[in-house]
Design a protein around this motif. Structure first.
Motif, PDB file in Angstrom:
ATOM      1  N   ALA A 193    -200.686 -29.351 -29.581  1.00  0.00           N
ATOM      2  CA  ALA A 193    -200.177 -28.187 -28.853  1.00  0.00           C
ATOM      3  C   ALA A 193    -200.611 -28.236 -27.387  1.00  0.00           C
ATOM      4  N   LYS A 194    -201.841 -28.656 -27.144  1.00  0.00           N
ATOM      5  CA  LYS A 194    -202.331 -28.745 -25.761  1.00  0.00           C
ATOM      6  C   LYS A 194    -201.554 -29.805 -24.973  1.00  0.00           C
ATOM      7  N   LEU A 195    -201.165 -30.878 -25.645  1.00  0.00           N
ATOM      8  CA  LEU A 195    -200.353 -31.901 -24.987  1.00  0.00           C
ATOM      9  C   LEU A 195    -198.998 -31.328 -24.576  1.00  0.00           C
ATOM     10  N   LEU A 196    -198.346 -30.627 -25.503  1.00  0.00           N
ATOM     11  CA  LEU A 196    -197.045 -30.037 -25.209  1.00  0.00           C
ATOM     12  C   LEU A 196    -197.159 -28.976 -24.120  1.00  0.00           C
ATOM     13  N   ASP A 197    -198.192 -28.141 -24.212  1.00  0.00           N
ATOM     14  CA  ASP A 197    -198.403 -27.095 -23.204  1.00  0.00           C
ATOM     15  C   ASP A 197    -198.607 -27.697 -21.810  1.00  0.00           C
ATOM     16  N   THR A 198    -199.355 -28.791 -21.734  1.00  0.00           N
ATOM     17  CA  THR A 198    -199.607 -29.428 -20.446  1.00  0.00           C
ATOM     18  C   THR A 198    -198.325 -29.977 -19.830  1.00  0.00           C
ATOM     19  N   LEU A 199    -197.483 -30.589 -20.651  1.00  0.00           N
ATOM     20  CA  LEU A 199    -196.214 -31.124 -20.157  1.00  0.00           C
ATOM     21  C   LEU A 199    -195.304 -30.003 -19.649  1.00  0.00           C
ATOM     22  N   ILE A 200    -195.236 -28.903 -20.411  1.00  0.00           N
ATOM     23  CA  ILE A 200    -194.405 -27.762 -20.002  1.00  0.00           C
ATOM     24  C   ILE A 200    -194.963 -27.143 -18.725  1.00  0.00           C
ATOM     25  N   ASN A 201    -196.283 -27.022 -18.656  1.00  0.00           N
ATOM     26  CA  ASN A 201    -196.911 -26.393 -17.495  1.00  0.00           C
ATOM     27  C   ASN A 201    -196.682 -27.199 -16.223  1.00  0.00           C
ATOM     28  N   GLU A 202    -196.700 -28.526 -16.330  1.00  0.00           N
ATOM     29  CA  GLU A 202    -196.450 -29.362 -15.148  1.00  0.00           C
ATOM     30  C   GLU A 202    -195.055 -29.118 -14.593  1.00  0.00           C
ATOM     31  N   GLN A 203    -194.063 -29.003 -15.483  1.00  0.00           N
ATOM     32  CA  GLN A 203    -192.696 -28.729 -15.035  1.00  0.00           C
ATOM     33  C   GLN A 203    -192.585 -27.317 -14.461  1.00  0.00           C
ATOM     34  N   LEU A 204    -193.247 -26.370 -15.124  1.00  0.00           N
ATOM     35  CA  LEU A 204    -193.209 -24.975 -14.671  1.00  0.00           C
ATOM     36  C   LEU A 204    -193.857 -24.840 -13.302  1.00  0.00           C
ATOM     37  N   MET A 205    -195.016 -25.455 -13.110  1.00  0.00           N
ATOM     38  CA  MET A 205    -195.728 -25.360 -11.841  1.00  0.00           C
ATOM     39  C   MET A 205    -194.941 -26.042 -10.722  1.00  0.00           C
ATOM     40  N   THR A 206    -194.282 -27.151 -11.025  1.00  0.00           N
ATOM     41  CA  THR A 206    -193.441 -27.825 -10.029  1.00  0.00           C
ATOM     42  C   THR A 206    -192.335 -26.895  -9.546  1.00  0.00           C
ATOM     43  N   HIS A 207    -191.712 -26.186 -10.476  1.00  0.00           N
ATOM     44  CA  HIS A 207    -190.655 -25.230 -10.127  1.00  0.00           C
ATOM     45  C   HIS A 207    -191.212 -24.095  -9.263  1.00  0.00           C
ATOM     46  N   LEU A 208    -192.355 -23.565  -9.647  1.00  0.00           N
ATOM     47  CA  LEU A 208    -192.948 -22.438  -8.911  1.00  0.00           C
ATOM     48  C   LEU A 208    -193.330 -22.835  -7.492  1.00  0.00           C
ATOM     49  N   ILE A 209    -193.854 -24.048  -7.339  1.00  0.00           N
ATOM     50  CA  ILE A 209    -194.289 -24.512  -6.020  1.00  0.00           C
ATOM     51  C   ILE A 209    -193.089 -24.821  -5.128  1.00  0.00           C
ATOM     52  N   GLU A 210    -192.099 -25.512  -5.692  1.00  0.00           N
ATOM     53  CA  GLU A 210    -190.914 -25.874  -4.903  1.00  0.00           C
ATOM     54  C   GLU A 210    -190.199 -24.656  -4.345  1.00  0.00           C
ATOM     55  N   HIS A 211    -190.256 -23.543  -5.090  1.00  0.00           N
ATOM     56  CA  HIS A 211    -189.548 -22.337  -4.671  1.00  0.00           C
ATOM     57  C   HIS A 211    -190.495 -21.265  -4.118  1.00  0.00           C
ATOM     58  N   SER A 212    -191.757 -21.642  -3.900  1.00  0.00           N
ATOM     59  CA  SER A 212    -192.761 -20.734  -3.295  1.00  0.00           C
ATOM     60  C   SER A 212    -192.792 -19.379  -4.006  1.00  0.00           C
ATOM     61  N   LEU A 213    -192.951 -19.419  -5.315  1.00  0.00           N
ATOM     62  CA  LEU A 213    -192.893 -18.195  -6.116  1.00  0.00           C
ATOM     63  C   LEU A 213    -194.261 -17.583  -6.397  1.00  0.00           C
ATOM     64  N   ILE A 214    -195.335 -18.354  -6.217  1.00  0.00           N
ATOM     65  CA  ILE A 214    -196.672 -17.830  -6.514  1.00  0.00           C
ATOM     66  C   ILE A 214    -197.160 -17.000  -5.333  1.00  0.00           C
ATOM     67  N   SER A 215    -197.807 -15.893  -5.626  1.00  0.00           N
ATOM     68  CA  SER A 215    -198.321 -14.996  -4.593  1.00  0.00           C
ATOM     69  C   SER A 215    -199.213 -15.752  -3.609  1.00  0.00           C
ATOM     70  N   PRO A 216    -199.081 -15.483  -2.307  1.00  0.00           N
ATOM     71  CA  PRO A 216    -199.904 -16.191  -1.315  1.00  0.00           C
ATOM     72  C   PRO A 216    -201.382 -15.822  -1.364  1.00  0.00           C
ATOM     73  N   THR A 217    -201.727 -14.741  -2.077  1.00  0.00           N
ATOM     74  CA  THR A 217    -203.141 -14.353  -2.162  1.00  0.00           C
ATOM     75  C   THR A 217    -203.722 -14.604  -3.555  1.00  0.00           C
ATOM     76  N   GLN A 218    -203.060 -15.461  -4.332  1.00  0.00           N
ATOM     77  CA  GLN A 218    -203.589 -15.909  -5.625  1.00  0.00           C
ATOM     78  C   GLN A 218    -204.076 -17.345  -5.442  1.00  0.00           C
ATOM     79  N   TYR A 219    -205.357 -17.600  -5.739  1.00  0.00           N
ATOM     80  CA  TYR A 219    -205.966 -18.894  -5.421  1.00  0.00           C
ATOM     81  C   TYR A 219    -206.303 -19.746  -6.646  1.00  0.00           C
ATOM     82  N   ALA A 220    -206.097 -19.230  -7.835  1.00  0.00           N
ATOM     83  CA  ALA A 220    -206.536 -19.950  -9.038  1.00  0.00           C
ATOM     84  C   ALA A 220    -205.411 -20.780  -9.640  1.00  0.00           C
ATOM     85  N   PHE A 221    -205.795 -21.881 -10.262  1.00  0.00           N
ATOM     86  CA  PHE A 221    -204.912 -22.688 -11.109  1.00  0.00           C
ATOM     87  C   PHE A 221    -203.615 -23.088 -10.410  1.00  0.00           C
TER      88      PHE A 221
END
Length: 515
Positions: free
Chosen positions: A78-106
């Protein structure tokens, strides 16, 4: 799979991480189509939803359940699958600047020191202007365990515009998730999780960021900074009376936001510090829900350091030394049996992390600073123990022999390493808010000065302008200090664009300078 830590605990199926890692080549072609099928069918496998919860003792009374931290052990697959999904999710969030500018974790290109620098720079700036300023540090009880699945899924669909198919997949991630708690002497029945997200998964940390991503909108007249569930509210006004009114209003807004989102503030651990004006006569009273009065502290712990109302770091240094005491005792025992090269490894694995953790915040390049002397003496004590030498032995040649930097040079090394990506800009996609804004002297004027030829960066004078007149060029408190250190580097070092090579050559330069 190659990144799996083989020393981690077995999962609920008693599968050893080391076994999965050893079978990487065999399992990869089997798991890949299964993972793709789960994503294509928008259905997270039920067999991967079982969680084993174990307890880790934190502090105080061992008879009280709240003094234990629950740790979720997920199935390794499950951790393997979660990590793969999270990498794709984080790539999407970063490319579209969706994460709050005052959130510094993870998130990439962020750290605890970047968060602390931004918070403290904000405080420094307002104190320097003599604006009444305070910070409220809000503690949330069991933040990950109280998240509403329905509200999270609603935010994914409507705030982040995820497709219905993606939301369906994440809905299946939470549906029919099972959990049992294991202690040394007992095991609970397996029960269905109705709310909360499983800690221990990289995907869960991203879910939490998205869940509170809109927190920045709740306090329009002040500034809120978050590092996961650590929430810091900075309030500044023109007068002390306005400060109390605005602080209570903004705090009420935040508390209301937390309640709407099923998050529970802990009044006993939530406190505030007044940075200006510092006077016993200037009392401010804040409360939660008109019931729980908050404690006003002269210092508060945030992300590993103590932030004092006078913006000093004595207490942080004292805390680091306290943490080093058991390490010193172990090293003193080990030096009787182990050779010097092993002792040096123990220094880097047990003592070094405490010395460099947030050194760019509390450190200095001035070895005569009084507040740093106890830590300098502690490092020297550790060096003598490593070499198994008497207490008064001169440590300068010992550090040279061991290739170990002293405290001031450690500070320079860490500062310049942190500055490098901002000077030689590489990947800055969706960085959180920061004050690492460096201006070349050549950008200020075109005169052929010594500073221009040496490629120095401009250091604005903070006292050059009146309170009413805003400067054309300004630098935050830490940025000014860091720029002075960077400008002191030799040109062949400061122009080195490769970070790995830069760090290696900088350490060599500092060791030679330390002779």
């Amino acid at each position: 799979m190659n990144k799996i830590n083989p020393n981690k605990a077995n999962d609920i199926y008693k599968i050893k991480p080391a076994l999965i890692k050893d079978l990487t080549l065999f399992l990869t072609p089997i798991l890949t189509p299964l993972f793709n099928k789960a994503i294509d069918e928008h259905e997270y496998p039920d067999a991967l939803k079982f969680t084993k919860v174990i307890e880790i003792y934190k502090a105080k009374d061992k008879e009280l359940a709240e003094n234990y931290r629950p740790i979720s052990l997920l199935p390794i697959i499950a951790k393997l699958l979660d990590t793969l999904i999270n990498e794709q999710l984080m790539t999407h969030l970063i490319e579209h600047s969706l994460i709050s500018p005052t959130q510094y974790a993870f998130r990439p290109n962020s750290s605890t020191t970047l968060a602390l620098q931004t918070v403290l720079n904000n405080i420094h700036k307002n104190v320097q202007k003599r604006n009444p300023t305070l910070a409220i540090y809000i503690d949330l009880s069991k933040a990950y365990d109280t998240i509403s699945h329905d509200k999270l899924l609603h935010k994914l669909r409507h705030d982040f515009n995820f497709t219905p198919e993606t939301v369906d997949f994440f809905a299946s991630y939470f549906r029919n998730r099972q959990q049992s708690t294991h202690t040394q002497h007992a095991q609970s029945k397996t029960q269905t999780i109705t709310h909360g997200i499983p800690q221990g998964s990289t995907l869960s940390t991203t879910f939490f960021l998205l869940y509170i991503n809109d927190i920045i909108k709740t306090v329009p007249k002040s500034k809120v900074y978050t590092y996961a569930d650590d929430t810091t509210l900075i309030i500044t006004t023109a007068t002390l009376l306005e400060l109390e009114r605005l602080a209570q209003t903004e705090l009420n807004n935040l508390i209301n936001y937390f309640h709407i989102n099923n998050l529970v503030p802990n009044p006993t651990k939530t406190n505030y510090t007044i940075f200006y004006p510092i006077s016993k006569q200037n009392q401010i009273h804040l409360n939660i829900n008109n019931i729980n009065s908050l404690d006003q502290n002269k210092d508060a712990k945030l992300l590993g350091i103590f932030i004092q109302n006078k913006l000093k770091y004595n207490q942080t240094i004292t805390n680091i030394i306290r943490k080093l005491q058991p390490v010193i005792q172990k090293l003193r025992y080990a030096t009787k049996f182990l050779p010097m090269n092993i002792m040096k490894q123990l220094y880097y694995s047990h003592a070094y992390p405490h010395l460099i953790g947030t050194i760019t915040i509390w450190g200095t390049d001035n070895h005569t600073k009084t507040y740093l002397q106890p830590l300098i003496r502690t490092q020297k004590k550790i060096i003598r123990i490593i070499m198994n030498l008497p207490p008064r032995t001169h440590t300068k040649p010992l550090m040279q022999q061991l290739h170990i930097l002293n405290m001031t040079n450690l500070y320079i090394l860490r500062v310049c390493t942190e500055m490098h990506p901002f000077i030689h800009i590489t990947d800055q996609n969706n960085r959180p808010e920061h004050d690492h804004n460096y201006i070349w002297t050549a950008e200020i004027h075109e005169h052929k000065t010594r500073y221009n030829e040496q490629q120095h960066h401009y250091i604005p004078n903070p006292y050059q302008y009146s309170k009413e007149k805003e400067p054309k060029h300004a630098a935050a408190a830490f940025t000014r200090r860091y720029t002075e250190i960077w400008n002191a580097l030799p040109l062949e070092l400061s122009t080195n664009r490769n970070l790995f090579s830069f760090k290696k050559k900088l350490k060599k330069y500092l060791l030679e300078k330390q002779c």
